[in-house]
Design an enzyme around this catalytic site. Structure first.
Site, PDB file in Angstrom:
ATOM      1  N   TYR A   1      78.496  22.455  10.007  1.00  0.00           N
ATOM      2  CA  TYR A   1      78.436  21.259  10.870  1.00  0.00           C
ATOM      3  C   TYR A   1      77.970  20.040  10.062  1.00  0.00           C
ATOM      4  CZ  TYR A   1      78.880  24.712  14.557  1.00  0.00           C
ATOM      5  OH  TYR A   1      79.324  25.737  15.343  1.00  0.00           O
TER       6      TYR A   1
ATOM      7  N   CYS B   1      60.939  40.588  29.297  1.00  0.00           N
ATOM      8  CA  CYS B   1      60.003  40.050  30.283  1.00  0.00           C
ATOM      9  C   CYS B   1      58.625  40.715  30.202  1.00  0.00           C
ATOM     10  CB  CYS B   1      60.583  40.208  31.683  1.00  0.00           C
ATOM     11  SG  CYS B   1      62.158  39.336  31.884  1.00  0.00           S
TER      12      CYS B   1
ATOM     13  N   CYS C   1      57.412  34.127  37.155  1.00  0.00           N
ATOM     14  CA  CYS C   1      58.855  33.927  36.985  1.00  0.00           C
ATOM     15  C   CYS C   1      59.625  34.531  38.168  1.00  0.00           C
ATOM     16  CB  CYS C   1      59.305  34.583  35.686  1.00  0.00           C
ATOM     17  SG  CYS C   1      61.080  34.487  35.437  1.00  0.00           S
TER      18      CYS C   1
ATOM     19  N   CYS D   1      56.297  38.658  28.281  1.00  0.00           N
ATOM     20  CA  CYS D   1      56.366  37.204  28.542  1.00  0.00           C
ATOM     21  C   CYS D   1      55.102  36.698  29.241  1.00  0.00           C
ATOM     22  CB  CYS D   1      57.583  36.891  29.398  1.00  0.00           C
ATOM     23  SG  CYS D   1      57.715  35.134  29.804  1.00  0.00           S
TER      24      CYS D   1
ATOM     25  N   ASP E   1      67.464  21.949  25.970  1.00  0.00           N
ATOM     26  CA  ASP E   1      68.645  22.516  25.322  1.00  0.00           C
ATOM     27  C   ASP E   1      68.994  23.819  26.058  1.00  0.00           C
ATOM     28  OD1 ASP E   1      66.675  24.253  24.538  1.00  0.00           O
ATOM     29  OD2 ASP E   1      67.264  24.294  22.419  1.00  0.00           O
TER      30      ASP E   1
ATOM     31  N   TYR F   1      69.019  15.498  23.915  1.00  0.00           N
ATOM     32  CA  TYR F   1      68.095  16.586  23.611  1.00  0.00           C
ATOM     33  C   TYR F   1      67.301  16.301  22.334  1.00  0.00           C
ATOM     34  CZ  TYR F   1      66.204  20.709  21.512  1.00  0.00           C
ATOM     35  OH  TYR F   1      65.334  21.564  20.879  1.00  0.00           O
TER      36      TYR F   1
ATOM     37  N   TRP G   1      58.092  22.617   8.837  1.00  0.00           N
ATOM     38  CA  TRP G   1      58.147  21.308   9.497  1.00  0.00           C
ATOM     39  C   TRP G   1      57.140  21.220  10.651  1.00  0.00           C
ATOM     40  CZ3 TRP G   1      62.226  24.768   9.237  1.00  0.00           C
ATOM     41  CH2 TRP G   1      62.445  25.526  10.383  1.00  0.00           C
ATOM     42  N   ARG G   2      56.413  22.288  10.894  1.00  0.00           N
ATOM     43  CA  ARG G   2      55.535  22.326  12.059  1.00  0.00           C
ATOM     44  C   ARG G   2      54.137  21.823  11.682  1.00  0.00           C
ATOM     45  NH1 ARG G   2      56.354  27.637  15.514  1.00  0.00           N
ATOM     46  NH2 ARG G   2      57.893  26.445  16.678  1.00  0.00           N
TER      47      ARG G   2
ATOM     48  N   LEU H   1      75.235  24.953   5.200  1.00  0.00           N
ATOM     49  CA  LEU H   1      74.548  24.903   6.491  1.00  0.00           C
ATOM     50  C   LEU H   1      75.530  24.670   7.648  1.00  0.00           C
ATOM     51  CD1 LEU H   1      71.610  25.196   7.324  1.00  0.00           C
ATOM     52  CD2 LEU H   1      71.279  22.770   6.932  1.00  0.00           C
TER      53      LEU H   1
ATOM     54  N   GLU I   1      65.005  19.038  13.318  1.00  0.00           N
ATOM     55  CA  GLU I   1      65.741  19.106  14.585  1.00  0.00           C
ATOM     56  C   GLU I   1      67.248  19.025  14.352  1.00  0.00           C
ATOM     57  OE1 GLU I   1      64.997  19.878  17.675  1.00  0.00           O
ATOM     58  OE2 GLU I   1      62.973  20.324  17.020  1.00  0.00           O
TER      59      GLU I   1
ATOM     60  N   CYS J   1      62.692  34.981  26.008  1.00  0.00           N
ATOM     61  CA  CYS J   1      63.593  34.719  27.138  1.00  0.00           C
ATOM     62  C   CYS J   1      65.019  34.541  26.623  1.00  0.00           C
ATOM     63  CB  CYS J   1      63.131  33.491  27.924  1.00  0.00           C
ATOM     64  SG  CYS J   1      63.887  33.435  29.563  1.00  0.00           S
TER      65      CYS J   1
HETATM   66  S1  SF4 Z   1      59.669  36.647  32.689  1.00  0.00           S
HETATM   67 FE1  SF4 Z   1      61.108  35.010  33.152  1.00  0.00          FE
HETATM   68  S2  SF4 Z   1      60.672  33.423  31.644  1.00  0.00           S
HETATM   69 FE2  SF4 Z   1      59.725  35.311  30.911  1.00  0.00          FE
HETATM   70  S3  SF4 Z   1      61.262  36.267  29.563  1.00  0.00           S
HETATM   71 FE3  SF4 Z   1      61.539  37.135  31.627  1.00  0.00          FE
HETATM   72  S4  SF4 Z   1      63.108  35.833  32.546  1.00  0.00           S
HETATM   73 FE4  SF4 Z   1      62.290  34.710  30.800  1.00  0.00          FE
END
Ligand code: SF4
Length: 364
Positions: free
Chosen positions: A90, A201, A210, A204, A143, A125, A26-27, A88, A45, A195
């Site tokens: 719901y 992290c 962050c 990330c 969300d 949302y 769907w992207r 599926l 969605e 996350c």
């Molecule tokens: S650095 Fe912050 S935003 Fe990134 S995964 Fe860790 S807690 Fe989540």
């Protein structure tokens, strides 16, 4: 709202997403233009509410094959729609989707967020997500995943949902700057892959900015939600056959299970006098069926009578050949599948007549 600029904080997210994004059916390839098929976004969605991408993907492909346009979905029978959604969960989402498709087929797509939010089944949302991903509107879609990411990023200590209005205002310029579709999907992807409640992290793209990570408090942000107590029930799920037909409960027109056929189910506690021993009389091993706020310990049984009787109100005798076409929920599909396994022998127990009578008196 003393938070640094969202456009600056989230700047590393868009290029990260362009590198790692998954190819999903769907992207869109081009995230800088409106989606060529907003209906595909709407379908995805609604399917993705409460359901993982891996589960949704084959359903999405089948759905779009069978109902490629809003008009095709609007014209389908309710049984066909439920059958295609079968498994599926719901199921209310399938009905909402069909009603929303009928509205779009008749009147075209709404041209603003309020119009989208007015379609059946689209809460704030989903409407915002469809607005951003399908139409490139800078409508922040928040969300649970997005709240978790943003709460950690700017260190919101309490329930981030209480900051929803502020977060939307704060996020809007970042959507304009980095592209509504790209940034919305990037946030979703980060919340779904890195996350997580236990975040990764080190990988990330937002780690440098962050606050929760830098200040060592990711574990407490956001605070755990209060859990609704889970109701536990023991029940018998009954396949009762006579003269080549099975007794099934007709679909309700409203509620969580609207549109679905069900096997008669009896809470075990309602039948203390005749509850059989779990071995020897229950035809198959049981299982636990888990719902959001309910756990059912299911004991499936298969009974055969040598004579028919009028179906009680709300139930119907269904020929065995018609069973595969009926839309059933997951629990009830499982008993249907058990009936299809070779060599099943229905129970003929001395307590059968009493059991049937008790089922009738408890209203099934
Ligand atoms: S650095 Fe912050 S935003 Fe990134 S995964 Fe860790 S807690 Fe989540």
């Amino acid at each position: 709202m003393p938070w640094p600029s969202a456009a600056a904080l989230l700047a590393p997210l868009a290029p990260w997403f362009d590198r790692v994004r998954r190819d999903l059916p769907w992207r869109a390839q081009n995230l800088d233009a409106p989606h060529t098929d907003p209906y595909a976004v709407l379908v995805s969605e609604l399917m993705l509410q409460q359901t993982q991408v891996a589960t949704v993907t084959p359903y999405f492909v089948r759905w779009m094959d069978r109902f490629p346009t809003p008009a095709a979905l609007a014209a389908a029978s309710e049984d066909t729609v439920h059958k295609t959604w079968e498994g599926l969960g719901y199921y209310r989402r399938a009905r909402f989707l069909q009603t929303a498709a009928a509205s779009v087929a008749a009147e075209g797509w709404p041209n603003d967020l309020a119009g989208l939010a007015g379609l059946p089944g689209l809460g704030p949302y989903t409407a915002a997500a469809v607005g951003a991903i399908a139409f490139q509107w800078p409508t922040p879609a928040l969300d649970g995943n997005a709240f978790r990411v943003l709460a950690r990023l700017v260190r919101i200590e309490g329930d981030p949902r209480l900051e929803a209005a502020n977060l939307r205002d704060w996020l809007t310029p970042a959507l304009v700057e980095h592209g509504p579709s790209r940034l919305t999907q990037a946030l979703m992807e980060l919340g779904a892959t890195l996350c997580l409640p236990n975040p990764a992290c080190a990988a990330c793209p937002l780690a440098d900015a962050c606050r929760a990570f830098q200040e060592g408090c990711t574990a407490s942000i956001p605070p755990p939600a209060k859990r609704t107590p889970v109701q536990k029930v023991d029940l018998w799920l009954v396949a009762l056959e006579t003269e080549g037909r099975f007794l099934l409960r007709e679909p309700a027109s409203r509620g969580l299970l609207a549109g679905l056929w069900r096997w008669p189910a009896l809470p075990a506690e309602d039948l203390p006098a005749m509850a059989p021993a779990p071995t020897g009389q229950v035809a198959w091993p049981g299982w636990t069926q888990v719902y959001t706020h309910r756990r059912e310990a299911v004991s499936p049984i298969y009974l055969r009578l040598d004579h028919s009787f009028p179906a009680p109100e709300g139930l119907r005798w269904v020929p065995r050949a018609d069973l595969p076409a009926l839309p059933l929920g997951k629990r009830d599909q499982r008993l249907r599948d058990l009936l299809d396994t070779p060599g099943q022998i229905p129970l003929q127990t001395p307590g059968l007549t009493a059991l049937i009578q008790a089922m009738g008196s408890t209203g099934w």
